[in-house]
Write a protein that holds these residues in place. Structure first.
Motif, PDB file in Angstrom:
ATOM      1  N   PHE A 235       0.766  -1.162  -0.018  1.00 55.46           N
ATOM      2  CA  PHE A 235       0.048  -0.149  -0.012  1.00 55.46           C
ATOM      3  C   PHE A 235       0.960   1.271  -0.142  1.00 55.46           C
ATOM      4  CE2 PHE A 235      -2.341   3.377   2.439  1.00 55.46           C
ATOM      5  CZ  PHE A 235      -3.386   3.365   1.492  1.00 55.46           C
ATOM      6  N   ASN A 236       0.752   2.029  -1.036  1.00 57.05           N
ATOM      7  CA  ASN A 236       1.440   3.368  -1.000  1.00 57.05           C
ATOM      8  C   ASN A 236       0.680   4.534  -0.282  1.00 57.05           C
ATOM      9  OD1 ASN A 236       2.473   6.078  -1.752  1.00 57.05           O
ATOM     10  ND2 ASN A 236       3.697   4.850  -3.698  1.00 57.05           N
ATOM     11  N   CYS A 237       1.155   5.231   0.816  1.00 57.89           N
ATOM     12  CA  CYS A 237       0.365   6.060   1.490  1.00 57.89           C
ATOM     13  C   CYS A 237       0.299   7.246   0.810  1.00 57.89           C
ATOM     14  CB  CYS A 237       1.098   6.154   2.936  1.00 57.89           C
ATOM     15  SG  CYS A 237       1.110   4.836   3.876  1.00 57.89           S
ATOM     16  N   GLY A 238       1.122   7.529  -0.135  1.00 60.75           N
ATOM     17  CA  GLY A 238       1.109   8.881  -0.957  1.00 60.75           C
ATOM     18  C   GLY A 238       0.413   8.685  -2.184  1.00 60.75           C
ATOM     19  N   ALA A 239      -0.216   7.657  -2.483  1.00 60.51           N
ATOM     20  CA  ALA A 239      -1.049   7.566  -3.808  1.00 60.51           C
ATOM     21  C   ALA A 239      -2.550   7.706  -3.559  1.00 60.51           C
ATOM     22  CB  ALA A 239      -0.620   6.150  -4.376  1.00 60.51           C
ATOM     23  N   ILE A 240      -2.870   7.831  -2.135  1.00 57.64           N
ATOM     24  CA  ILE A 240      -4.296   7.822  -1.739  1.00 57.64           C
ATOM     25  C   ILE A 240      -4.595   9.120  -1.052  1.00 57.64           C
ATOM     26  CG2 ILE A 240      -6.244   6.599  -0.601  1.00 57.64           C
ATOM     27  CD1 ILE A 240      -5.405   4.952  -2.855  1.00 57.64           C
ATOM     28  N   SER A 241      -5.829   9.530  -1.496  1.00 55.55           N
ATOM     29  CA  SER A 241      -6.149  10.837  -0.650  1.00 55.55           C
ATOM     30  C   SER A 241      -6.214  10.550   0.895  1.00 55.55           C
ATOM     31  CB  SER A 241      -7.639  11.211  -1.163  1.00 55.55           C
ATOM     32  OG  SER A 241      -8.243  12.116  -0.362  1.00 55.55           O
ATOM     33  N   PRO A 242      -5.813  11.566   1.488  1.00 54.90           N
ATOM     34  CA  PRO A 242      -5.461  11.274   2.959  1.00 54.90           C
ATOM     35  C   PRO A 242      -6.945  10.758   3.746  1.00 54.90           C
ATOM     36  CG  PRO A 242      -4.102  13.202   2.271  1.00 54.90           C
ATOM     37  CD  PRO A 242      -5.044  12.752   1.132  1.00 54.90           C
ATOM     38  N   THR A 243      -7.947  11.473   2.888  1.00 53.83           N
ATOM     39  CA  THR A 243      -9.145  11.002   3.692  1.00 53.83           C
ATOM     40  C   THR A 243      -9.755   9.829   3.417  1.00 53.83           C
ATOM     41  OG1 THR A 243     -10.424  11.825   1.621  1.00 53.83           O
ATOM     42  CG2 THR A 243     -10.056  13.363   3.281  1.00 53.83           C
ATOM     43  N   LEU A 244      -9.003   9.003   2.520  1.00 58.96           N
ATOM     44  CA  LEU A 244      -9.360   7.581   2.072  1.00 58.96           C
ATOM     45  C   LEU A 244      -8.384   6.626   2.940  1.00 58.96           C
ATOM     46  CD1 LEU A 244     -10.502   7.935  -1.254  1.00 58.96           C
ATOM     47  CD2 LEU A 244     -11.930   7.919   0.398  1.00 58.96           C
ATOM     48  N   ILE A 245      -7.378   7.090   3.459  1.00 58.96           N
ATOM     49  CA  ILE A 245      -6.233   6.016   3.639  1.00 58.96           C
ATOM     50  C   ILE A 245      -6.762   5.322   4.870  1.00 58.96           C
ATOM     51  CG2 ILE A 245      -4.186   5.983   4.535  1.00 58.96           C
ATOM     52  CD1 ILE A 245      -2.933   8.302   3.188  1.00 58.96           C
ATOM     53  N   GLU A 246      -7.514   5.695   5.908  1.00 61.87           N
ATOM     54  CA  GLU A 246      -7.988   5.237   7.181  1.00 61.87           C
ATOM     55  C   GLU A 246      -8.911   4.126   6.556  1.00 61.87           C
ATOM     56  OE1 GLU A 246     -10.252   5.746  11.582  1.00 61.87           O
ATOM     57  OE2 GLU A 246     -10.153   7.578   9.933  1.00 61.87           O
ATOM     58  N   SER A 247      -9.634   4.515   5.917  1.00 65.48           N
ATOM     59  CA  SER A 247     -10.927   3.268   5.205  1.00 65.48           C
ATOM     60  C   SER A 247     -10.081   2.272   4.550  1.00 65.48           C
ATOM     61  CB  SER A 247     -11.777   3.985   4.311  1.00 65.48           C
ATOM     62  OG  SER A 247     -12.632   2.745   3.588  1.00 65.48           O
ATOM     63  N   GLU A 248      -8.853   2.522   3.599  1.00 64.07           N
ATOM     64  CA  GLU A 248      -8.403   1.591   2.823  1.00 64.07           C
ATOM     65  C   GLU A 248      -7.419   0.712   4.101  1.00 64.07           C
ATOM     66  OE1 GLU A 248      -8.014   1.337  -0.635  1.00 64.07           O
ATOM     67  OE2 GLU A 248      -9.727   2.371  -0.499  1.00 64.07           O
ATOM     68  N   LEU A 249      -6.905   1.217   4.906  1.00 65.52           N
ATOM     69  CA  LEU A 249      -5.922   0.471   5.704  1.00 65.52           C
ATOM     70  C   LEU A 249      -6.826  -0.281   6.578  1.00 65.52           C
ATOM     71  CD1 LEU A 249      -3.152   2.726   6.956  1.00 65.52           C
ATOM     72  CD2 LEU A 249      -3.086   0.756   5.404  1.00 65.52           C
ATOM     73  N   PHE A 250      -7.757   0.160   7.281  1.00 62.83           N
ATOM     74  CA  PHE A 250      -8.687  -0.526   8.544  1.00 62.83           C
ATOM     75  C   PHE A 250     -10.044  -1.001   7.726  1.00 62.83           C
ATOM     76  CE2 PHE A 250      -6.359   2.917  10.758  1.00 62.83           C
ATOM     77  CZ  PHE A 250      -5.164   2.250  10.998  1.00 62.83           C
ATOM     78  N   GLY A 251     -10.430  -0.770   6.848  1.00 60.44           N
ATOM     79  CA  GLY A 251     -11.849  -1.063   6.342  1.00 60.44           C
ATOM     80  C   GLY A 251     -13.017  -0.258   6.987  1.00 60.44           C
ATOM     81  N   HIS A 252     -14.075  -0.348   6.555  1.00 55.66           N
ATOM     82  CA  HIS A 252     -15.115   0.291   6.970  1.00 55.66           C
ATOM     83  C   HIS A 252     -16.378  -0.491   7.165  1.00 55.66           C
ATOM     84  CE1 HIS A 252     -15.617   1.324   2.465  1.00 55.66           C
ATOM     85  NE2 HIS A 252     -16.585   0.723   2.734  1.00 55.66           N
ATOM     86  N   GLU A 253     -17.305  -0.229   7.882  1.00 60.02           N
ATOM     87  CA  GLU A 253     -18.672  -0.785   8.092  1.00 60.02           C
ATOM     88  C   GLU A 253     -19.583  -0.062   6.912  1.00 60.02           C
ATOM     89  OE1 GLU A 253     -19.321  -3.408   9.396  1.00 60.02           O
ATOM     90  OE2 GLU A 253     -17.528  -3.506  10.811  1.00 60.02           O
TER      91      GLU A 253
END
Length: 451
Positions: A235-253
């Motif tokens: 996962f490239n932390c610089g390639a994703i919008s900061p607002t979406l990184i949390e959802s990408e890493l930890f998932g969402h309900e």
């Protein structure tokens, strides 16, 4: 049955081997992902006949070749005749100690492994068994599922050892460790570090300039680790919008935010049991760095919009092209997170610091590209390699690979000529090294025209 024995069970005193459970699991064992016992010679040393026969059948169900005996004397003879790779030994035998049987077997062949079983567990016995070389210590009554887990773990270990030996041989022969290539002193040292760190679960922080091979190093660490059979997720932390990184890493309900119409599993969960590689870690926002630190410390996470704490089992490898200490000074990396990530640091050198590897890397990429393109390019002109070796490569290994790819495409015939390489290299920068390169290019161009 008047004695309270259930159908399908054989009981002697307090020892019981559940045949019904064994039969019920037989088909699932055979279809298991890791037939850990396939081809494995197993000697069972157990004085209880029912337990012995149950173990023997379970070993066969797992694909192993089993032989069973009931005494120390019989075990000594069977070890010599049968030459088992794994021993399953009861501690208490009629004529001696099962742990001593294992110890004697390993004295003649240290590659032998052992499982110690007992009906009366104690800390002292467990410690003694481990000191004798046992890989596991199990309490009776045993179930086939327990053996399956142990056998699969042994199979993973044997696979890893075989993989390491293969890679070592490959390194000596070709200068490669996985997809990393090099014979220079600095790369030889890095290969040794990677082999060592791969054995542990410690977090690794890889530093190096862009294009120096950080993700390749991370994949090599994973390939050499006990987690190699599990996922590697990058996962490239610089390639994703900061607002979406949390959802990408930890998932969402579902319903956790606008557009979240279903539950999504994050990268931590995708990498379960394997390795998660976080590139450009310093591009992650400070607030999210706090959450990442909590996940690493607690080994649990909570999906965005969720309330359940989920256990995390991943090996984390992170990377940055910045100086971590400089990133801390400029508030791009939290100091507490840095110390959590930097348990094992690995610094990759720029390509200009290992010029001796350039011919080896160039040939490696040529072969790889030829396998893809089938263009019939089979060799290098030595002068072409000299040109590559003289270049500074600000884009490092990635830039070299791209130039080699273009050279293969532009070559007419089987050999990559110096004039092809000369046309592909950018203009030399100013400086003493530039003068040297210009002179070499001019000399090569003259030689090419003479041909």
């Amino acid at each position: 049955m008047g004695n309270g024995t259930r159908p399908g069970e054989v009981v002697r005193g307090r020892r019981r081997w559940c045949r019904s459970a064994r039969s019920a699991r037989r088909s699932s064992i055979r279809s298991s992902r890791a037939s850990g016992g396939v081809g494995l010679k197993v000697l069972i040393v157990e004085d209880d006949l029912a337990t012995r026969k149950g173990l023997e059948e379970s070993v066969k169900d797992l694909g192993g070749e089993a032989r069973s005996v009931g005494t120390v004397k019989e075990a000594s003879r069977a070890i010599e005749e049968f030459d088992p790779r794994l021993l399953i030994v009861d501690i208490h035998l009629p004529d001696g100690d099962g742990i001593e049987v294992l110890r004697a077997a390993r004295e003649t062949d240290t590659d032998r492994e052992g499982i110690v079983i007992t009906g009366q567990g104690s800390i002292d016995n467990a410690i003694e068994a481990l000191r004798a070389g046992a890989v596991d210590y199990l309490l009776k009554p045993l179930r086939p599922a327990q053996l399956e887990v142990v056998f699969n773990r042994l199979a993973d270990r044997r696979r890893l050892e075989s993989e390491v030996e293969t890679l070592r041989a490959e390194l000596q022969e070709t200068g490669r460790l996985g997809d990393l290539v090099g014979r220079s002193p600095v790369m030889t040292e890095i290969f040794e570090i990677i082999r060592r760190v791969a054995k542990s679960n410690a977090p690794v922080l890889i530093t190096g300039a862009s294009g120096s091979g950080k993700e390749v190093a991370a994949r090599t660490i994973h390939r050499l680790s006990r987690r190699a059979a599990k996922p590697f997720v990058a996962f490239n932390c610089g390639a994703i919008s900061p607002t979406l990184i949390e959802s990408e890493l930890f998932g969402h309900e579902r319903g956790s935010f606008t557009g979240a119409d279903k539950r999504r599993v994050g990268y931590f969960e995708e990498a379960a049991g394997g390795t998660l590689f976080l590139d450009e870690i310093t591009e992650m926002g400070s607030e999210l760095q706090v959450k990442l630190l909590r996940v690493l410390e607690d080994r649990t996470l909570r999906r965005v919009g969720g309330s359940q704490e989920l256990k995390v089992d991943v090996r984390l490898v992170s990377a940055t092209n910045r100086d971590p200490h400089d990133a801390i000074r400029h508030k791009k990396l939290r100091e507490d997170l840095f110390y959590r990530l930097n348990v094992f640091p690995l610094a990759l050198p720029p390509l200009s610091d290992r010029r001796d590897d350039i011919p080896l890397l160039s040939e490696h990429f040529r072969k790889m590209i030829e396998d893809q393109e089938h263009a019939g390019v089979t060799a290098w002109d030595p002068k072409a390699l000299e040109l590559l070796q003289a270049h500074d490569w600000p884009g490092n290994v990635r830039e070299l690979r791209n130039v080699v790819h273009r050279a293969c495409v532009m070559t007419e015939g089987k050999v990559i000529r110096p004039e092809v390489v000369l046309a592909l290299l950018p203009r030399a920068p100013r400086g003493s090294s530039a003068k040297k390169k210009v002179a070499l290019k001019q000399k090569t161009a003259v030689a090419a025209r003479k041909k």
